[in-house]
Design a protein around this motif. Structure first.
Motif, PDB file in Angstrom:
ATOM      1  N   GLN A   1       3.984  21.122   2.976  1.00  0.00           N
ATOM      2  CA  GLN A   1       4.965  20.866   4.018  1.00  0.00           C
ATOM      3  C   GLN A   1       6.235  20.261   3.413  1.00  0.00           C
ATOM      4  O   GLN A   1       6.191  19.223   2.759  1.00  0.00           O
ATOM      5  CB  GLN A   1       4.381  19.914   5.062  1.00  0.00           C
ATOM      6  N   ARG A   2       7.358  20.928   3.658  1.00  0.00           N
ATOM      7  CA  ARG A   2       8.619  20.492   3.048  1.00  0.00           C
ATOM      8  C   ARG A   2       9.000  19.075   3.484  1.00  0.00           C
ATOM      9  O   ARG A   2       9.566  18.326   2.699  1.00  0.00           O
ATOM     10  CB  ARG A   2       9.721  21.488   3.412  1.00  0.00           C
ATOM     11  N   ARG A   3       8.678  18.718   4.708  1.00  0.00           N
ATOM     12  CA  ARG A   3       9.018  17.375   5.167  1.00  0.00           C
ATOM     13  C   ARG A   3       8.323  16.317   4.314  1.00  0.00           C
ATOM     14  O   ARG A   3       8.944  15.321   3.918  1.00  0.00           O
ATOM     15  CB  ARG A   3       8.629  17.211   6.631  1.00  0.00           C
ATOM     16  N   SER A   4       7.047  16.517   4.024  1.00  0.00           N
ATOM     17  CA  SER A   4       6.314  15.553   3.190  1.00  0.00           C
ATOM     18  C   SER A   4       6.864  15.531   1.769  1.00  0.00           C
ATOM     19  O   SER A   4       7.043  14.454   1.178  1.00  0.00           O
ATOM     20  CB  SER A   4       4.826  15.907   3.168  1.00  0.00           C
ATOM     21  N   ILE A   5       7.132  16.712   1.218  1.00  0.00           N
ATOM     22  CA  ILE A   5       7.688  16.780  -0.131  1.00  0.00           C
ATOM     23  C   ILE A   5       9.039  16.059  -0.185  1.00  0.00           C
ATOM     24  O   ILE A   5       9.322  15.310  -1.132  1.00  0.00           O
ATOM     25  CB  ILE A   5       7.832  18.246  -0.583  1.00  0.00           C
TER      26      ILE A   5
ATOM     27  N   MET B   1       0.840  -1.199   0.000  1.00  0.00           N
ATOM     28  CA  MET B   1       0.000   0.000   0.000  1.00  0.00           C
ATOM     29  C   MET B   1       0.875   1.248   0.000  1.00  0.00           C
ATOM     30  O   MET B   1       1.872   1.314   0.706  1.00  0.00           O
ATOM     31  CB  MET B   1      -0.907  -0.004   1.231  1.00  0.00           C
ATOM     32  N   SER B   2       0.497   2.216  -0.809  1.00  0.00           N
ATOM     33  CA  SER B   2       1.272   3.444  -0.912  1.00  0.00           C
ATOM     34  C   SER B   2       1.147   4.276   0.363  1.00  0.00           C
ATOM     35  O   SER B   2       0.202   4.140   1.132  1.00  0.00           O
ATOM     36  CB  SER B   2       0.801   4.270  -2.109  1.00  0.00           C
ATOM     37  N   THR B   3       2.123   5.150   0.566  1.00  0.00           N
ATOM     38  CA  THR B   3       2.065   6.101   1.667  1.00  0.00           C
ATOM     39  C   THR B   3       1.295   7.333   1.204  1.00  0.00           C
ATOM     40  O   THR B   3       1.548   7.855   0.111  1.00  0.00           O
ATOM     41  CB  THR B   3       3.476   6.506   2.102  1.00  0.00           C
ATOM     42  N   TYR B   4       0.369   7.791   2.036  1.00  0.00           N
ATOM     43  CA  TYR B   4      -0.501   8.912   1.691  1.00  0.00           C
ATOM     44  C   TYR B   4       0.020  10.173   2.371  1.00  0.00           C
ATOM     45  O   TYR B   4       0.231  10.204   3.580  1.00  0.00           O
ATOM     46  CB  TYR B   4      -1.923   8.591   2.143  1.00  0.00           C
ATOM     47  N   PHE B   5       0.228  11.225   1.565  1.00  0.00           N
ATOM     48  CA  PHE B   5       0.786  12.471   2.074  1.00  0.00           C
ATOM     49  C   PHE B   5      -0.197  13.618   1.838  1.00  0.00           C
ATOM     50  O   PHE B   5      -0.236  14.194   0.748  1.00  0.00           O
ATOM     51  CB  PHE B   5       2.104  12.805   1.383  1.00  0.00           C
ATOM     52  N   PRO B   6      -1.006  13.995   2.833  1.00  0.00           N
ATOM     53  CA  PRO B   6      -1.820  15.209   2.694  1.00  0.00           C
ATOM     54  C   PRO B   6      -0.944  16.433   2.942  1.00  0.00           C
ATOM     55  O   PRO B   6      -0.207  16.486   3.937  1.00  0.00           O
ATOM     56  CB  PRO B   6      -2.885  15.051   3.782  1.00  0.00           C
ATOM     57  N   VAL B   7      -0.998  17.408   2.044  1.00  0.00           N
ATOM     58  CA  VAL B   7      -0.177  18.609   2.191  1.00  0.00           C
ATOM     59  C   VAL B   7      -1.032  19.854   1.966  1.00  0.00           C
ATOM     60  O   VAL B   7      -2.099  19.793   1.350  1.00  0.00           O
ATOM     61  CB  VAL B   7       1.031  18.618   1.226  1.00  0.00           C
ATOM     62  N   HIS B   8      -0.551  20.981   2.442  1.00  0.00           N
ATOM     63  CA  HIS B   8      -1.264  22.240   2.301  1.00  0.00           C
ATOM     64  C   HIS B   8      -1.194  22.703   0.845  1.00  0.00           C
ATOM     65  O   HIS B   8      -0.127  22.657   0.227  1.00  0.00           O
ATOM     66  CB  HIS B   8      -0.644  23.297   3.218  1.00  0.00           C
ATOM     67  N   PRO B   9      -2.304  23.180   0.269  1.00  0.00           N
ATOM     68  CA  PRO B   9      -2.308  23.545  -1.148  1.00  0.00           C
ATOM     69  C   PRO B   9      -1.481  24.784  -1.494  1.00  0.00           C
ATOM     70  O   PRO B   9      -1.012  24.913  -2.631  1.00  0.00           O
ATOM     71  CB  PRO B   9      -3.793  23.792  -1.459  1.00  0.00           C
ATOM     72  N   GLU B  10      -1.295  25.679  -0.528  1.00  0.00           N
ATOM     73  CA  GLU B  10      -0.549  26.903  -0.813  1.00  0.00           C
ATOM     74  C   GLU B  10       0.867  26.872  -0.266  1.00  0.00           C
ATOM     75  O   GLU B  10       1.744  27.585  -0.759  1.00  0.00           O
ATOM     76  CB  GLU B  10      -1.302  28.111  -0.232  1.00  0.00           C
ATOM     77  N   ASN B  11       1.099  26.039   0.730  1.00  0.00           N
ATOM     78  CA  ASN B  11       2.425  25.933   1.334  1.00  0.00           C
ATOM     79  C   ASN B  11       2.689  24.474   1.713  1.00  0.00           C
ATOM     80  O   ASN B  11       2.647  24.112   2.889  1.00  0.00           O
ATOM     81  CB  ASN B  11       2.516  26.839   2.567  1.00  0.00           C
TER      82      ASN B  11
END
Length: 206
Positions: A13-17, A1-11
């Motif tokens: 999160q650098r850690r997730s990216i 199963m893939s890892t799911y990364f919710p991130v902010h649309p305008e900023n």
């Protein structure tokens, strides 16, 4: 199963990216949002990931994969452009277009059209996609996430995770995603030929 990364649309999160970029560098296959729907993404030269995309989408070896880049200045390294094509592409990016052009030697053969030696190029206008490209510091090899039997791309990150999580290594969800695929313009015949009408205004190429 893939890892799911919710991130902010305008900023985003650098850690997730950074985590997603590490997955790409390790040979993974991701799904990420763009201004023209979700797209598959892999690192340049990742043959295994391209085969995974072909299998998921039921694509032939004649499918044009696309190099997604962060800025127009990178395009000339990967495709050949006459002066008039250079001007036309520059005027349209960033935007919801994919341009088909003759590839340079910097493009791995595995992602080229087998007979024409062509490839797609694209510069999106989407914060999350551009954040990925900035950190990766090279183009992402992409294909629009349009499933067999459908004509429009998937646009919801949770849906992508639920339906394709077993086939991917990561899914990014920033909650904002275009609903139409790109307009595709093929320049390889010596003129602009619109092969798919989508989100980008086709008028400049008609």
């Amino acid at each position: 199963m893939s890892t799911y990364f919710p991130v902010h649309p305008e900023n985003p999160q650098r850690r997730s990216i950074n985590h997603v970029v590490d997955i790409l560098r390790d040979g993974g296959l991701i799904a990420y949002p763009t201004d023209s729907g979700y797209a598959f993404g892999a690192r340049l030269g990742n043959k295994d990931a391209l085969e995974r995309i072909r299998k998921i989408r039921d694509l032939s070896d004649k499918h044009h994969f696309t190099l997604v880049m962060s800025q127009f200045a990178q395009v000339g390294q990967y495709v050949q452009m006459d002066n008039w094509v250079f001007r036309a592409v520059k005027a349209a990016v960033p935007g919801r277009y994919t341009f088909i052009l003759k590839a340079t030697r910097d493009v791995p053969k595995v992602m080229l059209h087998p007979r024409k030696k062509t490839v797609g190029v694209r510069v999106p206008q989407h914060v999350t996609a551009l954040s990925l490209l900035e950190v990766l510091d090279e183009p992402i090899v992409s294909s629009t996430l349009i499933m067999p039997g459908h004509h429009t791309p998937m646009v919801d990150g949770w849906q992508v995770q639920d339906e394709l999580g077993d086939h991917l290594d990561a899914v990014i969800d920033s909650g904002d995603c275009g609903a139409e695929p790109t307009t595709v313009v093929d320049f390889t015949s010596g003129e602009a030929l619109i092969t798919r009408r989508g989100a980008g205004d086709p008028t400049p190429f008609e």
